[in-house]
Design a protein around this motif. Structure first.
Motif, short mmCIF file in Angstrom:
data_model
loop_
_atom_site.label_atom_id
_atom_site.label_comp_id
_atom_site.label_asym_id
_atom_site.label_seq_id
_atom_site.Cartn_x
_atom_site.Cartn_y
_atom_site.Cartn_z
N LEU A 1 0.83 -1.20 0.00
CA LEU A 1 0.00 0.00 0.00
C LEU A 1 0.87 1.26 0.00
N LYS A 2 1.91 1.25 0.79
CA LYS A 2 2.82 2.40 0.85
C LYS A 2 3.46 2.66 -0.51
N ARG A 3 3.92 1.59 -1.17
CA ARG A 3 4.54 1.75 -2.50
C ARG A 3 3.55 2.27 -3.52
N GLN A 4 2.33 1.74 -3.47
CA GLN A 4 1.30 2.19 -4.41
C GLN A 4 0.98 3.67 -4.18
N ALA A 5 0.88 4.06 -2.94
CA ALA A 5 0.60 5.47 -2.62
C ALA A 5 1.72 6.37 -3.15
N GLU A 6 2.94 5.94 -3.00
CA GLU A 6 4.08 6.73 -3.51
C GLU A 6 4.02 6.83 -5.03
N ARG A 7 3.69 5.72 -5.70
CA ARG A 7 3.60 5.74 -7.18
C ARG A 7 2.52 6.72 -7.65
N GLU A 8 1.40 6.73 -6.94
CA GLU A 8 0.28 7.56 -7.35
C GLU A 8 0.36 8.99 -6.81
N GLY A 9 1.28 9.23 -5.90
CA GLY A 9 1.36 10.55 -5.29
C GLY A 9 0.14 10.86 -4.43
N HIS B 1 -4.19 6.62 3.08
CA HIS B 1 -5.56 6.84 3.53
C HIS B 1 -6.50 7.06 2.34
N ALA B 2 -6.09 7.88 1.39
CA ALA B 2 -6.93 8.17 0.22
C ALA B 2 -7.17 6.90 -0.61
#
Length: 66
Positions: free
Chosen positions: A15-23, A27-28
């Motif tokens: 989840l953390k990596r995906q959030a970083e990829r998507e900016g 939580h979002a």
């Protein structure tokens, strides 16, 4: 209402990596996934309810057509 979400280490890292990829924030992403899940299941429930009502409404006619 507040809620804590506990993730195992592997899911948290993904989840953390995906959030970083998507900016976006983790939580979002979780909120969007929850919204999608709830919308999908609400739609499925509406289809089931409508089908049941229509089946009842047209049961006599359908029995005659058999």
């Amino acid at each position: 209402m507040a809620m804590n979400l506990r993730l195992d280490d592997d899911r948290a890292e993904l989840l953390k990596r995906q959030a970083e990829r998507e900016g976006r924030s983790m939580h979002a992403i979780v909120l969007r996934a929850l919204d999608d899940y709830l919308a999908q299941h609400a739609h499925e429930a509406m289809v089931r309810d409508t089908a049941a009502k229509e089946a009842t409404k047209w049961r006599e006619l359908m029995d005659r057509l058999k």
